[in-house]
Design a protein around this motif. Sequence first.
Motif, PDB file in Angstrom:
ATOM      1  N   LEU A   3     -71.660  -0.204  21.375  1.00  9.59           N
ATOM      2  CA  LEU A   3     -70.932  -1.358  21.904  1.00  9.59           C
ATOM      3  C   LEU A   3     -71.666  -1.876  23.125  1.00  9.59           C
ATOM      4  N   THR A   4     -71.692  -3.197  23.242  1.00 14.01           N
ATOM      5  CA  THR A   4     -72.344  -3.828  24.378  1.00 14.01           C
ATOM      6  C   THR A   4     -71.489  -3.677  25.627  1.00 14.01           C
ATOM      7  N   VAL A   5     -72.146  -3.409  26.741  1.00 14.26           N
ATOM      8  CA  VAL A   5     -71.461  -3.328  28.031  1.00 14.26           C
ATOM      9  C   VAL A   5     -71.523  -4.692  28.699  1.00 14.26           C
ATOM     10  N   TYR A   6     -70.362  -5.142  29.187  1.00  9.46           N
ATOM     11  CA  TYR A   6     -70.283  -6.450  29.840  1.00  9.46           C
ATOM     12  C   TYR A   6     -70.047  -6.268  31.340  1.00  9.46           C
ATOM     13  N   THR A   7     -70.472  -7.263  32.086  1.00  4.75           N
ATOM     14  CA  THR A   7     -70.225  -7.263  33.526  1.00  4.75           C
ATOM     15  C   THR A   7     -68.819  -7.765  33.793  1.00  4.75           C
ATOM     16  N   ARG A   8     -68.393  -7.716  35.038  1.00  8.32           N
ATOM     17  CA  ARG A   8     -67.058  -8.202  35.390  1.00  8.32           C
ATOM     18  C   ARG A   8     -66.936  -9.701  35.207  1.00  8.32           C
ATOM     19  N   GLU A   9     -68.079 -10.416  35.188  1.00  7.76           N
ATOM     20  CA  GLU A   9     -68.050 -11.863  34.961  1.00  7.76           C
ATOM     21  C   GLU A   9     -68.049 -12.215  33.481  1.00  7.76           C
ATOM     22  N   GLY A  10     -68.261 -11.244  32.617  1.00 10.22           N
ATOM     23  CA  GLY A  10     -68.237 -11.489  31.183  1.00 10.22           C
ATOM     24  C   GLY A  10     -69.607 -11.623  30.554  1.00 10.22           C
ATOM     25  N   ALA A  11     -70.673 -11.490  31.341  1.00  6.82           N
ATOM     26  CA  ALA A  11     -72.018 -11.563  30.791  1.00  6.82           C
ATOM     27  C   ALA A  11     -72.460 -10.183  30.305  1.00  6.82           C
ATOM     28  N   GLU A 138     -59.790  -9.421  42.268  1.00  2.00           N
ATOM     29  CA  GLU A 138     -60.956  -8.871  41.585  1.00  2.00           C
ATOM     30  C   GLU A 138     -60.622  -8.466  40.148  1.00  2.00           C
ATOM     31  N   VAL A 139     -59.457  -7.874  39.960  1.00  6.67           N
ATOM     32  CA  VAL A 139     -59.054  -7.463  38.610  1.00  6.67           C
ATOM     33  C   VAL A 139     -58.803  -8.690  37.739  1.00  6.67           C
ATOM     34  N   VAL A 140     -58.153  -9.699  38.305  1.00 11.80           N
ATOM     35  CA  VAL A 140     -57.912 -10.939  37.558  1.00 11.80           C
ATOM     36  C   VAL A 140     -59.233 -11.580  37.154  1.00 11.80           C
ATOM     37  N   GLY A 141     -60.196 -11.578  38.074  1.00  5.17           N
ATOM     38  CA  GLY A 141     -61.502 -12.149  37.751  1.00  5.17           C
ATOM     39  C   GLY A 141     -62.206 -11.395  36.648  1.00  5.17           C
ATOM     40  N   LEU A 143     -60.741  -9.612  34.196  1.00  4.20           N
ATOM     41  CA  LEU A 143     -60.059  -9.857  32.920  1.00  4.20           C
ATOM     42  C   LEU A 143     -60.316 -11.274  32.424  1.00  4.20           C
ATOM     43  N   THR A 144     -60.252 -12.244  33.326  1.00  4.96           N
ATOM     44  CA  THR A 144     -60.471 -13.639  32.932  1.00  4.96           C
ATOM     45  C   THR A 144     -61.909 -13.845  32.477  1.00  4.96           C
ATOM     46  N   GLY A 145     -62.853 -13.272  33.202  1.00  7.71           N
ATOM     47  CA  GLY A 145     -64.257 -13.431  32.847  1.00  7.71           C
ATOM     48  C   GLY A 145     -64.584 -12.850  31.484  1.00  7.71           C
ATOM     49  N   ASN A 146     -63.863 -11.825  31.072  1.00  3.06           N
ATOM     50  CA  ASN A 146     -64.110 -11.202  29.766  1.00  3.06           C
ATOM     51  C   ASN A 146     -63.172 -11.715  28.685  1.00  3.06           C
ATOM     52  N   GLY A 147     -62.425 -12.768  28.991  1.00  6.00           N
ATOM     53  CA  GLY A 147     -61.577 -13.392  27.978  1.00  6.00           C
ATOM     54  C   GLY A 147     -60.393 -12.564  27.547  1.00  6.00           C
TER      55      GLY A 147
END
Length: 228
Positions: A3-11, A138-141, A143-147
């Motif tokens: 599985l791909t690992v994503y950053t907190r921003e969703g990239a 930070e948690v909201v960011g 979750l939102t960044g990862n959709g």
Amino acid sequence: MKLTVYTREGAEAGREVELDDAVFGLEPNDHAIWLDVRAIQANKRQGTHKTKERSEVSKSRRKLYRQKGTGNARAGDAKSPLRKGGGTIFGPKPHEYRLRVNQKTKQLARRSALKYKLDGDALRVVEALELDVPKTREVVGMLTGNGVEGKALVLTAGRDDVFYRSARNLKGVRVLPADQASTLDLLNAKTIVLQEGAVEALTEALRPAQKATVAADTTDAPEGDDNA
């Protein structure tokens, strides 16, 4: 499986995590899930329900009217279950609902739930979010960044009080150590967010025990006397 690992921003973080097929690659067992979820829900019941029976109702024990000659049906006292305010016939009594499920079945149920989430693309690995002080923003960011929308279950590698306090005010978001998430927790979540270190902790908690193999005795038997 990876599985791909994503950053907190969703990239994409540029790395992947290896999923153990013994945990994430099995055929889901619906019966094991049913057994575990039934036990979890049953164990949450207090079992304190109670209704008053005929002997417990606070009413007079006097016979309402004479037995014969009134034209009415025979009647006893006002505690009769047939009358308003009377006792309840065979009403519920306090008892325990607790059910037991063995450890192997619990693990199989949790592995099956994870497999369903993996097949439904509802499992996402995000790099760990380390906070010094609680910051809900930070948690909201993350979750939102990862959709991530709706009910979300965030699994951490271990107990993280700061992260928990950061997310406890978010509606529909739960934070649990990876090894403490139950089958019901996994199924109730629309999306499961695994912190990068939580994958290893979850694998260690759910990996089936290897059957011990008994080594064959290869010692040579003493040779007998060949003298006839």
